[in-house]
Enzyme design. Structure first.
Site, PDB file in Angstrom:
ATOM      1  N   THR A 106       0.859  -1.182   0.000  1.00 29.85           N
ATOM      2  CA  THR A 106       0.000   0.000   0.000  1.00 29.85           C
ATOM      3  C   THR A 106       0.893   1.229   0.000  1.00 29.85           C
ATOM      4  O   THR A 106       2.013   1.210   0.543  1.00 29.85           O
ATOM      5  CB  THR A 106      -0.922   0.064   1.227  1.00 29.85           C
ATOM      6  N   GLU A 107       0.404   2.308  -0.603  1.00 28.68           N
ATOM      7  CA  GLU A 107       1.187   3.536  -0.640  1.00 28.68           C
ATOM      8  C   GLU A 107       1.438   4.099   0.754  1.00 28.68           C
ATOM      9  O   GLU A 107       2.338   4.905   0.955  1.00 28.68           O
ATOM     10  CB  GLU A 107       0.498   4.586  -1.509  1.00 28.68           C
TER      11      GLU A 107
END
Length: 654
Positions: free
Chosen positions: A324-325
């Site tokens: 995930t960012e």
């Protein structure tokens, strides 16, 4: 003596002055310093100050109903917002859309890394992220309204290449969050699901002579936090606040505390519920055929996050690394209020470090949503339907992932479908078209992606499009769907139509798809046959896709085995009709052909009705000095091979 920095939220907020620049942490609904936001709102409502603040934030930090940064909507409190996401604070977004406050919508990764620029005393950040999107100053420069006049993004040319320069905004106050603090302000994050940009934000404010306010769950004895567990050193923390109510320090708005999200325990994840066979699962299933085994991927919200469920159901999750960012690597990505976190994560890194990885090309694949798409492949997810949502990390991720899958329903608003006997039926069409003449805002530039030969497809429940330099090409159609009835009348433009193939029939049957077989090309040998009398090897690649480097390697292995079994050099005919080769893999594919010509083929021809593939193949083969020998029709390919076939080369294979 070391100063005791523990004070109340009200005392900390009293230090903020009019016109200060404030940054705050949080990702969607997680890791939000709610007590600090609440105290700032309380002070303004009661006293009318502080006024004219600038708010800087990365991802949205709120519940979209008024919590988090949504508390800061009161008129006069904010004068300017620099954010990647406005959707989590709808009243602030409304004020920006109505020209009541200045606003900039910049990519999440850019803002994240700008904190480091501020901390280092640098004037800003050079990046290619945002080129040819609405962030580019040749379009909107990231400005969200007419009253936002100052340019903070500029185009710069370095060594013949275009870059964007993002101007840094010095920070006066940083709101950060941690789990434990000692009286000197040393902070640890053992019960947090993410670390985000807290360290960079604190450094940015401190080095600017500003104030760092940390919200924590508890105070521990001086020196009891081990040095390597200290995430933010006390030397850059001015105030430590413990919320009076535990509710103000939830892990996220839907979860009080989950040790699996914090990485304190590992839990079984085999019992992930199966999705029903509806439009969302159909889209996720088709997108899952693009998954790169042993690759690194990112999944967006909405239809894309269904890919994680399909991957778990098909038991391919162990062969993927999901990220995930927000900084989570590995494990099973969480959804709902926990989005951005991961259960059983391998590691959690700071958000700005994750964007370093993304910006540098570390992602093999991303699957993202789409609100609008046009004929040249532009996608809009940031401003549509009259609402300012923001780009989040969409631009950072989509522009730098090796391959991109955009996923979403063909139409929106009331779409109803049925799957019967392996075919798709549209029971009720959606009210809103997604495939429009021109998107309202360019969050992803199709032309820019095509110029970089970035592989991009657009997956819906009824069809699949491919990005080409000439625009969108319809390449797959679901069984039961009629192009003239179910596709073209519901688009504002005519896509390129060559010879689309049927979407994989397994997608529309409620049961295991045996996805692993396709991802590992276990059935690839079935596409090869050999005629010993004519010494011709036939390779049928119709409907097959070269999506990743391993696909080329797998094909070469199968061909070598077939040629060695023949015991001599062969003449090969290859059917590429309905085959897709990712734009950035044509050279690797040509390299495979060169290897086969050097060691196993006497001659080879190939055919496809796709003019685009013929052009790309000719270019790739010519660069290697190989005769293209690629034709439009099967008969032409065979005719070109016949002279070679008649003189059957008896030379043993190398």
């Amino acid at each position: 003596m070391k100063k005791d920095k523990v004070i109340t939220a009200d005392q900390a907020i009293a230090l903020i002055q009019d016109d200060d620049v404030i940054c705050t942490t949080g990702f969607v609904q997680s890791c939000i310093p709610e007590a600090l936001h609440a105290a700032l709102e309380k002070r303004f409502v009661e006293s009318g100050g502080p006024r004219g603040l600038t708010l800087i934030m990365c991802a949205g930090a709120g519940d979209s109903k008024g919590l988090g940064t949504g508390r800061l909507h009161h008129e006069g409190l904010l004068k300017r917002v620099i954010a990647a996401n406005f959707g989590r604070m709808p009243k602030v977004a409304e004020a920006a859309a109505n020209n009541q406050i200045q606003g900039y919508n910049l990519p999440q990764g850019v803002i994240s890394k700008l904190y480091r620029s501020c901390a280092a005393g640098q004037p800003g950040l050079f990046s290619k992220v945002g080129l040819h999107t609405y962030v580019d100053p040749r379009l909107d420069g990231g400005k969200v309204n007419k009253m936002t006049e100052d340019d903070i993004v500029s185009v710069v040319e370095l060594d013949g290449e275009e870059w964007l320069f993002y101007k840094a905004t010095p920070i006066d106050v940083a709101f950060i969050r941690a789990t434990s603090a000692d009286p000197s302000g040393n902070l640890s994050m053992e019960k947090e699901s993410l670390t985000l940009d807290c360290l960079a934000q604190a450094m940015a404010a401190y080095n600017n002579g500003g104030i760092v306010i940390a919200q924590v769950e508890r105070i521990v004895e001086q020196g009891s936090i081990m040095p390597k567990d200290v995430k933010i050193p006390g030397i850059i923390v001015d105030c430590v606040v413990v919320p009076e109510e535990a509710e103000l320090h939830r892990m996220n708005y839907g979860v009080m505390y989950d040790p699996a999200l914090a990485g304190e325990i590992r839990v079984p994840v085999d019992a992930i519920p199966r999705l029903p066979l509806d439009e969302r699962k159909i889209i996720a299933r088709r997108a899952s055929f693009e998954l790169p085994m042993n690759g690194v991927i990112n999944l967006g919200v909405g239809a894309p996050d269904g890919v994680a469920s399909v991957a778990a159901e098909e038991k391919v999750t162990p062969f993927l690394t999901m990220t995930t960012e927000a900084g989570a690597i590995g494990g099973v990505l969480a959804g709902g209020s926990s989005f951005g976190s991961s259960v059983n994560a391998d590691t959690i890194i700071d958000q700005n470090q994750m964007f370093d990885f993304y910006h540098g090309g570390g992602l093999d694949l991303t699957c993202l949503g789409m609100a609008e798409c046009d004929a040249v492949g532009n996608v809009n997810t940031s401003r549509f339907g009259g609402k300012l949502n923001g780009c989040g990390g969409f631009i950072d991720i989509s522009q730098n992932s090796r391959a991109v899958v955009f996923a979403g329903t063909f139409t929106a608003g009331g779409l109803d479908i049925a799957v019967e006997d392996g075919e798709l039926r549209i029971l009720q069409e959606g009210k809103h078209r997604k495939f429009v003449k021109a998107v309202n805002q360019i969050t992803f530039s199709g032309k820019y992606a095509a110029s970089k030969s970035q592989p991009v497809i657009y997956v819906t429940e009824r069809c699949v499009f491919l990005l080409t330099p000439e625009g969108l090409e319809l390449i797959e159609v679901a069984p039961g769907i009629d192009i003239e009835r179910d596709i073209l009348p519901h688009m504002d433009f005519d896509p390129i139509i060559n010879k689309p193939v049927k979407m994989n029939s397994k997608i529309f049957v409620d049961g295991a798809m045996n996805l692993m077989d396709d991802l590992l090309n276990l059935n690839l040998a079935e596409r090869v046959s050999y005629d010993p009398d004519r010494n011709i090897l036939f390779l049928n690649l119709e409907g097959w896709s070269v999506r990743k480097k391993a696909d080329v390697d797998d094909l070469q292995k199968v061909l070598v085995e077939a040629c060695e079994k023949a015991g001599k050099r062969v003449n090969a005919v290859v059917n590429h009709d309905g085959c897709r080769i990712a734009d950035d893999l044509y050279d690797r594919y040509a390299g495979m052909i060169e290897h086969m010509m050097d060691h196993y083929y006497s001659s080879t021809t190939r055919y496809t009705t796709s003019a685009f593939m013929r052009m790309k193949m000719q270019e790739a083969l010519s660069r290697r000095g190989l005769p293209p020998h690629i034709f439009e029709r099967k008969e032409e390919a065979h005719a070109a091979l016949e002279p070679e076939a008649e003189t059957e080369a008896e030379e043993p294979v190398a």
